[in-house]
Design a protein around this motif. Structure first.
Motif, PDB file in Angstrom:
ATOM      1  N   THR A 507      30.554  18.582  16.187  1.00 16.74           N
ATOM      2  CA  THR A 507      29.242  18.944  15.651  1.00 16.74           C
ATOM      3  C   THR A 507      28.507  17.682  15.211  1.00 16.74           C
ATOM      4  O   THR A 507      29.074  16.871  14.476  1.00 16.74           O
ATOM      5  CB  THR A 507      29.387  19.882  14.448  1.00 16.74           C
ATOM      6  N   PRO A 508      27.256  17.445  15.656  1.00  8.00           N
ATOM      7  CA  PRO A 508      26.507  16.267  15.209  1.00  8.00           C
ATOM      8  C   PRO A 508      26.328  16.274  13.694  1.00  8.00           C
ATOM      9  O   PRO A 508      26.066  17.310  13.084  1.00  8.00           O
ATOM     10  CB  PRO A 508      25.171  16.407  15.942  1.00  8.00           C
ATOM     11  N   GLN A 509      26.472  15.097  13.100  1.00  9.59           N
ATOM     12  CA  GLN A 509      26.298  14.906  11.668  1.00  9.59           C
ATOM     13  C   GLN A 509      25.170  13.905  11.424  1.00  9.59           C
ATOM     14  O   GLN A 509      24.911  13.034  12.253  1.00  9.59           O
ATOM     15  CB  GLN A 509      27.588  14.393  11.030  1.00  9.59           C
ATOM     16  N   PRO A 510      24.475  13.991  10.277  1.00  9.75           N
ATOM     17  CA  PRO A 510      23.365  13.051  10.014  1.00  9.75           C
ATOM     18  C   PRO A 510      23.865  11.637   9.773  1.00  9.75           C
ATOM     19  O   PRO A 510      24.942  11.419   9.227  1.00  9.75           O
ATOM     20  CB  PRO A 510      22.708  13.648   8.763  1.00  9.75           C
ATOM     21  N   LEU A 511      23.059  10.677  10.176  1.00  6.85           N
ATOM     22  CA  LEU A 511      23.337   9.274   9.934  1.00  6.85           C
ATOM     23  C   LEU A 511      22.742   8.842   8.605  1.00  6.85           C
ATOM     24  O   LEU A 511      22.002   9.595   7.950  1.00  6.85           O
ATOM     25  CB  LEU A 511      22.761   8.422  11.065  1.00  6.85           C
ATOM     26  N   ASN A 512      23.058   7.627   8.196  1.00  5.74           N
ATOM     27  CA  ASN A 512      22.529   7.046   6.967  1.00  5.74           C
ATOM     28  C   ASN A 512      21.193   6.383   7.287  1.00  5.74           C
ATOM     29  O   ASN A 512      21.157   5.306   7.898  1.00  5.74           O
ATOM     30  CB  ASN A 512      23.523   6.027   6.400  1.00  5.74           C
ATOM     31  N   ALA A 513      20.113   7.026   6.871  1.00  4.85           N
ATOM     32  CA  ALA A 513      18.782   6.531   7.225  1.00  4.85           C
ATOM     33  C   ALA A 513      18.460   5.201   6.567  1.00  4.85           C
ATOM     34  O   ALA A 513      17.592   4.467   7.052  1.00  4.85           O
ATOM     35  CB  ALA A 513      17.727   7.570   6.824  1.00  4.85           C
ATOM     36  N   ALA A 514      19.159   4.871   5.474  1.00  6.44           N
ATOM     37  CA  ALA A 514      18.892   3.615   4.788  1.00  6.44           C
ATOM     38  C   ALA A 514      19.672   2.454   5.384  1.00  6.44           C
ATOM     39  O   ALA A 514      19.153   1.349   5.532  1.00  6.44           O
ATOM     40  CB  ALA A 514      19.221   3.755   3.303  1.00  6.44           C
ATOM     41  N   LEU A 515      20.947   2.671   5.727  1.00 10.59           N
ATOM     42  CA  LEU A 515      21.816   1.571   6.140  1.00 10.59           C
ATOM     43  C   LEU A 515      22.036   1.474   7.637  1.00 10.59           C
ATOM     44  O   LEU A 515      22.174   0.369   8.171  1.00 10.59           O
ATOM     45  CB  LEU A 515      23.174   1.693   5.441  1.00 10.59           C
ATOM     46  N   ASP A 516      22.121   2.596   8.335  1.00 11.99           N
ATOM     47  CA  ASP A 516      22.468   2.538   9.752  1.00 11.99           C
ATOM     48  C   ASP A 516      21.457   1.770  10.603  1.00 11.99           C
ATOM     49  O   ASP A 516      21.856   1.072  11.540  1.00 11.99           O
ATOM     50  CB  ASP A 516      22.679   3.947  10.298  1.00 11.99           C
ATOM     51  N   PRO A 517      20.146   1.857  10.323  1.00 11.87           N
ATOM     52  CA  PRO A 517      19.228   0.998  11.105  1.00 11.87           C
ATOM     53  C   PRO A 517      19.492  -0.491  10.918  1.00 11.87           C
ATOM     54  O   PRO A 517      19.160  -1.292  11.803  1.00 11.87           O
ATOM     55  CB  PRO A 517      17.847   1.402  10.573  1.00 11.87           C
ATOM     56  N   LEU A 518      20.092  -0.876   9.777  1.00 14.67           N
ATOM     57  CA  LEU A 518      20.389  -2.289   9.557  1.00 14.67           C
ATOM     58  C   LEU A 518      21.416  -2.814  10.544  1.00 14.67           C
ATOM     59  O   LEU A 518      21.520  -4.032  10.757  1.00 14.67           O
ATOM     60  CB  LEU A 518      20.899  -2.503   8.123  1.00 14.67           C
ATOM     61  N   LEU A 519      22.212  -1.911  11.137  1.00 17.28           N
ATOM     62  CA  LEU A 519      23.193  -2.345  12.132  1.00 17.28           C
ATOM     63  C   LEU A 519      22.526  -3.018  13.324  1.00 17.28           C
ATOM     64  O   LEU A 519      23.129  -3.871  13.986  1.00 17.28           O
ATOM     65  CB  LEU A 519      24.012  -1.144  12.621  1.00 17.28           C
ATOM     66  N   PHE A 520      21.284  -2.646  13.609  1.00 16.57           N
ATOM     67  CA  PHE A 520      20.601  -3.138  14.805  1.00 16.57           C
ATOM     68  C   PHE A 520      19.736  -4.358  14.515  1.00 16.57           C
ATOM     69  O   PHE A 520      19.300  -5.023  15.453  1.00 16.57           O
ATOM     70  CB  PHE A 520      19.715  -2.029  15.394  1.00 16.57           C
ATOM     71  N   GLU A 521      19.459  -4.623  13.260  1.00 18.20           N
ATOM     72  CA  GLU A 521      18.552  -5.710  12.919  1.00 18.20           C
ATOM     73  C   GLU A 521      19.274  -7.049  12.996  1.00 18.20           C
ATOM     74  O   GLU A 521      20.400  -7.194  12.529  1.00 18.20           O
ATOM     75  CB  GLU A 521      17.966  -5.493  11.525  1.00 18.20           C
ATOM     76  N   GLY A 522      18.610  -8.016  13.605  1.00 13.59           N
ATOM     77  CA  GLY A 522      19.174  -9.356  13.704  1.00 13.59           C
ATOM     78  C   GLY A 522      20.300  -9.487  14.693  1.00 13.59           C
ATOM     79  O   GLY A 522      21.048 -10.474  14.646  1.00 13.59           O
ATOM     80  N   ARG A 523      20.440  -8.528  15.616  1.00  9.20           N
ATOM     81  CA  ARG A 523      21.512  -8.577  16.611  1.00  9.20           C
ATOM     82  C   ARG A 523      20.967  -9.141  17.916  1.00  9.20           C
ATOM     83  O   ARG A 523      20.061  -8.560  18.529  1.00  9.20           O
ATOM     84  CB  ARG A 523      22.107  -7.193  16.845  1.00  9.20           C
ATOM     85  N   SER A 524      21.520 -10.249  18.336  1.00 13.72           N
ATOM     86  CA  SER A 524      21.101 -10.849  19.595  1.00 13.72           C
ATOM     87  C   SER A 524      21.557  -9.981  20.762  1.00 13.72           C
ATOM     88  O   SER A 524      22.717  -9.595  20.845  1.00 13.72           O
ATOM     89  CB  SER A 524      21.704 -12.255  19.709  1.00 13.72           C
ATOM     90  N   GLY A 525      20.630  -9.681  21.648  1.00 15.50           N
ATOM     91  CA  GLY A 525      20.953  -8.866  22.819  1.00 15.50           C
ATOM     92  C   GLY A 525      20.827  -7.384  22.601  1.00 15.50           C
ATOM     93  O   GLY A 525      20.969  -6.606  23.544  1.00 15.50           O
ATOM     94  N   VAL A 526      20.569  -6.949  21.368  1.00 10.40           N
ATOM     95  CA  VAL A 526      20.369  -5.530  21.048  1.00 10.40           C
ATOM     96  C   VAL A 526      19.044  -5.416  20.310  1.00 10.40           C
ATOM     97  O   VAL A 526      18.893  -5.945  19.205  1.00 10.40           O
ATOM     98  CB  VAL A 526      21.509  -4.971  20.179  1.00 10.40           C
ATOM     99  N   GLY A 527      18.067  -4.766  20.918  1.00 13.63           N
ATOM    100  CA  GLY A 527      16.754  -4.716  20.288  1.00 13.63           C
ATOM    101  C   GLY A 527      16.013  -3.437  20.580  1.00 13.63           C
ATOM    102  O   GLY A 527      16.450  -2.582  21.351  1.00 13.63           O
ATOM    103  N   ASN A 528      14.827  -3.327  19.922  1.00  8.03           N
ATOM    104  CA  ASN A 528      13.938  -2.171  20.092  1.00  8.03           C
ATOM    105  C   ASN A 528      14.652  -0.855  19.815  1.00  8.03           C
ATOM    106  O   ASN A 528      14.641   0.080  20.615  1.00  8.03           O
ATOM    107  CB  ASN A 528      13.364  -2.140  21.512  1.00  8.03           C
ATOM    108  N   TYR A 529      15.301  -0.800  18.645  1.00  2.00           N
ATOM    109  CA  TYR A 529      16.014   0.440  18.338  1.00  2.00           C
ATOM    110  C   TYR A 529      15.026   1.545  17.989  1.00  2.00           C
ATOM    111  O   TYR A 529      13.914   1.289  17.505  1.00  2.00           O
ATOM    112  CB  TYR A 529      17.018   0.220  17.207  1.00  2.00           C
ATOM    113  N   SER A 530      15.446   2.769  18.246  1.00  3.79           N
ATOM    114  CA  SER A 530      14.602   3.940  17.975  1.00  3.79           C
ATOM    115  C   SER A 530      15.443   5.034  17.348  1.00  3.79           C
ATOM    116  O   SER A 530      16.643   5.146  17.610  1.00  3.79           O
ATOM    117  CB  SER A 530      13.960   4.445  19.277  1.00  3.79           C
ATOM    118  N   LEU A 531      14.797   5.851  16.523  1.00  2.00           N
ATOM    119  CA  LEU A 531      15.470   6.927  15.800  1.00  2.00           C
ATOM    120  C   LEU A 531      15.181   8.275  16.451  1.00  2.00           C
ATOM    121  O   LEU A 531      14.107   8.471  17.028  1.00  2.00           O
ATOM    122  CB  LEU A 531      15.014   6.968  14.339  1.00  2.00           C
ATOM    123  N   ALA A 532      16.133   9.170  16.323  1.00  7.46           N
ATOM    124  CA  ALA A 532      15.921  10.573  16.684  1.00  7.46           C
ATOM    125  C   ALA A 532      16.146  11.385  15.411  1.00  7.46           C
ATOM    126  O   ALA A 532      17.259  11.428  14.882  1.00  7.46           O
ATOM    127  CB  ALA A 532      16.867  11.017  17.783  1.00  7.46           C
TER     128      ALA A 532
END
Length: 1014
Positions: A507-532
């Motif tokens: 069953t899908p569970q909610p992500l952490n809207a405050a911290l999980d986007p930080l996983l993508f910030e400042g990552r070389s080769g991983v960019g333009n993240y988007s939320l659903a």
């Protein structure tokens, strides 16, 4: 005080003179004076009379030059009066609250309140909480030196109420809580402007105080709200503010990170305590020690980076790893071991009972000695396993009654099977044939006696097999383990993306809207993240979209990034330029029904029972094609749309009932708590980003799962192939030495082979005697196989116990040395050890047993027996001739209401066999239906089954086929009695039974055609 009292009396007389003569007061009169702590009056102090009944201010005024304000308010209401000093749009004194809400029938109030000059406590920065989401702004609580609310130690003035003919005293209280609190909210609402900033509080000058800054977080793992914070000052060293310009700044980022470091220290300490407790029970868990050591190293590194002032992102990344290790990976691995050990502890007593019975039957001959030794050996083994097997102590600590029940139940059950059941159930004997049970008993008795005569050789053989079983138990690794799983190539996907989500029990569970986007910030080769973003599955959402007098209703809403919408041209027909502002994308059918062309402004109302209503004015950007949107899925096949749960199942929304909002952050702001934070209705369920290289994607998803653990699933797709990483349970099957592990197996088999060959040579005389007394070659071979099995039974139990003892010693003396072995806690390892030992013994004994069986058999017969299958069958038929009857239970069924047709069909089938050559049915008789006094009905057919033996003779078997219908049952059971005419091979009685089985199976296959074809 005398002047105040005189003034109060004068005011009361004046009010009484002005009041009309009536039984009910016409207004509530108040007179309030604001003064300095030294008694000087304060001019232009603001006074708010706030109604709890209407939740609004009914009077707002200022004091005169003498510090007084008088006025009236509607009578019969519940009032709270606030007095404060506002200068240049800011509060400069500590506000005072007069709560008279319990005196709704008060007629007048006279009060003198003290406004203390104030310094400020300013809160800045954002809250970081690993594993959760901040719920909103911070609360600032002002305490006295002893840690009590500051109002308990400050004199804020005095007040008197007139209620009919009596007076009531009320104590004004300084406002001590700033932020999401009642007084804070009422003052803001009463003033009508932001006089009190959301991030500051007021502290009285010249007073030793302590200040507590509190903030709430929603723990995403437990979905509970926690209150965290920091306290400035202490009893021994309080804060003392001396100037109104003095400002104490509290950085919530710093405070929350320091609090997280302290919390993580406690989490790691708790994890270590848990690991130590499991070690004390005897668990050998070096890999968990390594994991714990890794967590401690990450924590030390995080503290060092924080002290050096490194970027918060670097510190947070380390803290997330520590959090996942201490709160997810270690507890889950220990919990996994706990469940295995608990199940093993409930089954293991049966193994101990089996092994105790093996030892008792091996060492003793008399029944009495076997019974006593079985009991004593079982007790000794239970005590030994209480030390070497951690599951016993675990089960004892969890459920002593269950432990005693399993231990006692295994003893009683196997005592009954080994000693009581043979007295009750005896094997039927056929004339001229040795009973199978008796044959086995004789073979094992002889094998046991021979093994005890040659004790040294027995010891060497048993020791060699036991050593192999010990090595197998310690070194071989297969079974379920909880670990990080990497599934390469699990799916095909066209785009080069990485996807992060949470899944628990499918069953899908909610992500952490405050911290999980930080996983993508400042990552070389991983960019333009988007939320659903999607609405929670347990809320009842209603979205009404209105345009040009028409309305469409939807039950689900989700937020997607404009880039996602623009990239899916086959799914979304939208004007990209319109996505620069908050926009709405509708199903194509709803778009047509509303008559939209694109670009219109529409009214959108989001309504959720229990959370209220949110009204927005949005731009209609376009529509999506329902069939294409329904096929829009993630790489793992999960549909990209909202869902509900029904009966434990996840059901995805109908595409015609979904409305899409962009940007998704807009939904995260709806239905948020009044004090701030994220939505309580809409959560982030998926984050995706573009990836430029396959190696970058693989590194990223492994880092995500290492930092988050628990139910997080990370997927990387590049070049059409996808890899999925998550923590879970998988079956591990690895031999540490790979193929070389089988070398000792071959050595042990060779040892058994040589031992058994020497035994055969030594016992040529006994073998000749066996042949003389009537043993056939099969019986002689069984004697030697029985001796080998005795070796296996003994060595399997001893080898497994030696393996468990090794793990216990490792846990005591080498707990931190990861020797790449896994403790065998599963119950099946005990039986597997015995089964493997017996298999090894049999493999080594097959050749010697065959040699012994044909040692004195004539050469010609021996060649025929080995070379000709026909000769084997002839000899078997000759040896197994019998005159005894035999009854068979025939599988299959005949329904009661189909009996007449079934019986006719079966009779016809049997009658068709009356002309067979190799087998035939003679004298077939159909007997009338019988009914017994108890209501049992019986249908009988009698016939003689004639077949040809391999010797060319005819074997005749008299048969009675019965169909029995017991009272209250809706189907017949089928029985077949067979009795040879004279003597016949036993196998031909089985042939008769096979014939009836075939006939019944024909009926069951064709019954529907026969009954319902018309």
């Amino acid at each position: 005080m005398r002047k105040l009292a005189l003034l109060g009396v004068t005011l009361a007389i004046a009010l009484a003179a002005l009041r009309p003569c009536s039984s009910a007061p016409q207004a509530f009169a108040f007179a309030v004076q604001a003064v300095e702590p030294d008694g000087r009056p304060i001019a232009d102090a603001t006074v708010i009379v706030f109604s709890l009944r209407t939740i609004r201010a009914v009077r707002l005024g200022s004091t005169n030059a003498s510090g007084w304000i008088t006025g009236y308010a509607p009578p019969g209401d519940n009032y709270i009066i606030y007095v404060m000093k506002v200068e240049d749009g800011r509060l400069t004194r500590v506000p005072v609250c007069l709560d008279i809400s319990d005196y709704a029938n008060a007629e007048s109030l006279t009060a003198r309140v003290v406004l203390y000059p104030a310094a400020r406590v300013l809160v800045t920065g954002k809250v970081i909480y690993i594993g959760g989401i901040p719920t909103g702004t911070a609360r600032i609580v002002v305490l006295d030196r002893e840690g009590r609310p500051v109002s308990a130690s400050l004199n804020a003035g005095e007040a008197s109420l007139t209620i009919g003919d009596r007076q009531a005293k009320v104590s004004p209280q300084v406002v001590e809580v700033y932020g999401p609190a009642r007084d804070y909210t009422f003052i803001k609402r009463g003033l009508g402007f932001e006089a009190l900033k959301i991030n500051e509080g007021l502290v009285p000058l010249g007073q030793p105080v302590r200040v507590r800054v509190e903030y709430g977080v929603l723990d995403m793992r437990t979905f509970t709200v926690k209150s965290l914070g920091v306290e400035l000052g202490s009893r021994e060293n309080p804060l003392l503010f001396t100037s109104t310009e003095q400002v104490e700044v509290v950085d919530l980022l710093k405070v929350s990170m320091e609090g997280q470091l302290q919390s993580l220290k406690a989490d790691v300490a708790a994890a270590r305590s848990q690991v130590d407790a499991y070690e004390r029970m005897g668990f050998y868990i070096p890999e968990i020690h390594d994991l714990l050591r890794s967590g401690e190293e990450h924590l030390s590194a995080a503290e060092r980076l924080y002290a050096q002032g490194e970027a918060p992102e670097k510190v947070i990344a380390l803290m997330e790893r520590v959090y996942a290790i201490a709160n997810d990976q270690i507890p889950r691995r220990l919990g996994f071991l706990r469940e295995i050990a608990k199940v093993g502890a409930t089954v293991m007593p049966s193994f101990l009972a089996v092994f105790a019975a093996i030892l008792a039957f091996y060492f003793f001959d008399s029944q009495r000695s076997k019974m006593i030794s079985f009991s004593l050996l079982y007790a000794a083994l239970v005590l030994a396993f209480a030390y070497v097997y951690p599951g016993f102590r675990l089960l004892w600590s969890l459920d002593r009654s269950l432990f005693l029940a399993t231990v006692g139940g295994a003893y009683v059950a196997f005592f009954a099977i080994a000693f009581l059941l043979p007295r009750v159930i005896k094997e039927p004997e056929l004339p001229g044939e040795v009973a199978l049970g008796g044959l086995i008993a004789v073979a094992f008795t002889l094998g046991k006696r021979y093994s005890k005569v040659k004790a040294t050789r027995t010891f060497i053989t048993v020791f060699s097999i036991a050593a192999f079983i010990w090595a197998f138990t310690v070194l071989a690794t297969f079974g379920a383990v909880y670990t990080k799983i990497e599934e390469r190539g699990f799916a095909r996907y066209a785009a080069n993306v990485v996807v992060v989500k949470r899944v628990a029990n499918e069953t899908p569970q909610p992500l952490n809207a405050a911290l999980d986007p930080l996983l993508f910030e400042g990552r070389s080769g991983v960019g333009n993240y988007s939320l659903a973003v999607m609405n929670r599955p347990d809320v009842s959402l209603r979205v009404a979209v209105s345009a040009a007098g028409r309305e469409a209703i939807f039950r689900f809403a989700m937020g997607l990034d404009p880039r996602d919408l623009a990239s899916q041209r086959a799914t979304f027909a939208i004007a990209t330029a319109l996505l620069e502002e908050p926009s709405l994308v509708l199903p194509e059918s709803a778009w047509r029904n509303l008559g939209l062309r694109g670009g219109e402004e529409v009214d959108v109302v989001f309504e959720v029972p229990g959370y209220g209503t949110a009204k927005l004015r949005m731009r209609a950007a376009g529509y999506f094609v329902e069939s294409a949107f329904e096929n829009l899925k993630d790489p793992d096949g999960t549909p990209l749309r909202p869902f509900v749960q029904r009966g434990g199942r996840t059901l995805y929304a109908n595409v015609t009932e979904v409305v899409i909002v962009t940007p998704p952050q807009l939904l995260l702001s709806l239905f948020a708590p009044s004090e701030g934070g994220y939505s309580q209705v809409f959560y982030v369920y998926r984050i995706a980003a573009e990836v430029t290289e396959e190696a970058v994607g693989l590194s990223f998803i492994n880092d995500v799962v290492d930092r988050r653990g628990e139910s997080y699933v990370a997927i990387s797709c590049y070049g059409g192939s996808c890899t999925r990483v998550y923590y879970g349970t998988r079956v591990q099957s690895v031999f540490e030495q790979e193929i070389t592990f089988f070398v000792p197996l071959l050595i042990v088999i060779a040892n058994v082979l040589l031992s058994m060959l020497s035994i055969v040579r030594e016992r040529r005389r006994e073998i000749f005697i066996f042949m003389c007394v009537g043993f056939n070659p099969k019986h002689i071979a069984l004697v030697f196989l029985a001796e080998a099995i005795v070796y296996g039974l003994l060595s399997g139990g001893f080898g497994y116990m030696a393996g468990l003892t090794t793990f216990r010693l490792l846990s005591a003396f080498a707990a931190h040395q990861n020797l790449m072995v896994r403790e065998k806690l599963e119950w099946y390892w005990s039986y597997l050890a015995i089964a493997l030992a017996v298999a090894i013994s049999i493999l080594g004994a097959i050749k010697p047993s065959v040699d012994a069986a044909y040692l004195f058999v004539p050469t010609e017969v021996r060649k025929l027996k080995i070379a000709e299958r026909r000769e084997k069958v002839k000899r078997a038929e000759y040896v197994t001739r019998t005159a005894a009857a035999k009854t068979f239970a025939i599988p299959g069924e005949v329904m009661a209401d189909e009996g007449e047709i079934a019986f006719s069909y079966i009779y016809s089938r049997l009658a068709d066999l009356s002309y067979g050559e190799l087998e035939s049915v003679e004298n077939l008789t159909d007997h009338p239906m019988e009914e017994r006094p108890d209501g049992t009905r019986i249908k009988r057919f009698t016939f003689r089954y004639v077949s040809t033996t391999e010797l060319g003779e005819k074997a005749a078997i008299d048969c009675e086929l019965r169909f029995v219908l017991s009272p209250g049952v809706d189907r017949y059971r089928i029985e077949l009695d067979t009795k040879p005419v004279g003597q016949a091979p036993i196998s031909h009685m089985d042939y008769a039974a096979d014939l009836i089985k075939r006939v019944v199976s024909y009926w069951m296959t064709e019954r529907e055609r026969l009954l319902y074809s018309a």
